[in-house]
Design a protein around this motif. Structure first.
Motif, short mmCIF file in Angstrom:
data_model
loop_
_atom_site.label_atom_id
_atom_site.label_comp_id
_atom_site.label_asym_id
_atom_site.label_seq_id
_atom_site.Cartn_x
_atom_site.Cartn_y
_atom_site.Cartn_z
N ASP A 21 0.81 -1.22 0.00
CA ASP A 21 0.00 0.00 0.00
C ASP A 21 0.85 1.27 0.00
O ASP A 21 0.32 2.37 0.15
N PHE A 22 2.16 1.14 -0.18
CA PHE A 22 3.06 2.29 -0.27
C PHE A 22 3.35 2.59 -1.74
O PHE A 22 3.33 1.69 -2.59
N ALA A 125 15.42 -3.47 4.58
CA ALA A 125 14.44 -2.39 4.61
C ALA A 125 14.39 -1.78 6.01
O ALA A 125 14.57 -2.48 7.02
N ALA A 126 14.15 -0.48 6.04
CA ALA A 126 13.99 0.25 7.30
C ALA A 126 12.87 1.26 7.12
O ALA A 126 12.55 1.67 6.00
N GLU A 127 12.26 1.69 8.22
CA GLU A 127 11.10 2.57 8.14
C GLU A 127 11.25 3.77 9.06
O GLU A 127 12.02 3.76 10.02
N VAL A 136 9.66 4.08 3.75
CA VAL A 136 10.54 2.91 3.81
C VAL A 136 11.76 3.17 2.95
O VAL A 136 11.64 3.63 1.80
N LEU A 137 12.92 2.91 3.50
CA LEU A 137 14.17 2.91 2.75
C LEU A 137 14.52 1.45 2.45
O LEU A 137 14.61 0.64 3.37
N ALA A 154 15.68 2.13 -3.08
CA ALA A 154 14.34 2.63 -3.38
C ALA A 154 13.77 3.30 -2.13
O ALA A 154 14.08 2.90 -1.00
N VAL A 155 12.94 4.31 -2.36
CA VAL A 155 12.23 5.00 -1.28
C VAL A 155 10.75 4.82 -1.53
O VAL A 155 10.24 5.17 -2.60
N LEU A 156 10.05 4.25 -0.55
CA LEU A 156 8.62 4.03 -0.63
C LEU A 156 7.94 4.94 0.38
O LEU A 156 8.44 5.11 1.51
N VAL A 157 6.79 5.50 0.01
CA VAL A 157 6.13 6.46 0.89
C VAL A 157 4.64 6.22 0.97
O VAL A 157 4.01 5.72 0.04
#
Length: 205
Positions: A21-22, A125-127, A136-137, A154-157
């Motif tokens: 869902d990011f 992954a880290a948040e 999320v990185l 990747a950067v997820l938001v």
């Protein structure tokens, strides 16, 4: 080098199971040429135990922008405990399948407040969460198309409503002009110097 979003979404990363869902905001090829087993070396660039290693934001502009961000966060209350993980949003660790939850969590970054989610042989992954966004990185280790391997970031938001959407739009020029170039240069220098040691492995479990 910035990559198309498909460079992340087309790979069978475990993060897809957890953060479907990011939105994928950015994907970057990292200046970290290596072999198939060099992912651990990449992690040392992000979580080095060497006090002489460069910070992730090493230029004056990069450090200024980071300091400004934390100052604004303090002024407007973006980073209060009530807006973060376990308060405004649940940690993504609650979504981990059993094999990832029981495996190594990964290192904590030395100078940015992300919290590790999981670590595999080729993926980490880290948040982070605050009043504006849950992000999320993601780092992976991928073939480079010429017989070698390299890192990929990747950067997820997940923006927090209109405020989060406006915030991401506002900072986008600064990310592309200064933050990402500075980060990539620092990673490249750390890769060339091979800063750090395996001490983070003991902290990651």
């Amino acid at each position: 080098m910035r990559l198309p979003i498909s460079a992340h979404t087309d790979r069978p990363w475990r993060i897809h199971e957890i953060a479907a869902d990011f939105e994928v905001e950015d994907v970057w090829a990292l200046p970290t040429p290596g072999g198939p087993d060099d992912f651990e070396r990449l992690m040392r660039c992000f979580a080095t135990a060497d006090p002489d290693a460069p910070a992730l934001m090493s230029s004056r502009i990069g450090k200024f922008l980071m300091a400004l961000r934390w100052k604004l966060g303090s002024l407007f209350g973006w980073d209060r405990d009530t807006t973060g993980l376990g308060a405004r949003v649940d940690t993504l660790r609650d979504r981990l399948p059993a094999d990832l939850a029981e495996g190594p969590r990964g290192p904590e970054l030395s100078d940015v407040p992300f919290q590790s989610l999981f670590l595999t042989d080729t993926e980490w992954a880290a948040e982070i969460a605050n009043r504006t966004v849950h992000a999320v990185l993601h780092l992976g280790w991928v073939p480079d198309g010429s017989g070698g391997y390299r890192g990929q970031m990747a950067v997820l938001v997940k923006p927090n409503g209109r405020l989060g959407t406006a915030y991401l739009a506002l900072i986008k020029p600064f990310r592309y002009l200064w933050v990402y170039p500075d980060l990539l240069r620092t990673i490249g220098r750390g890769w060339d110097a091979d800063f750090g040691n395996a001490a983070w492995v003991n902290r990651a479990r």
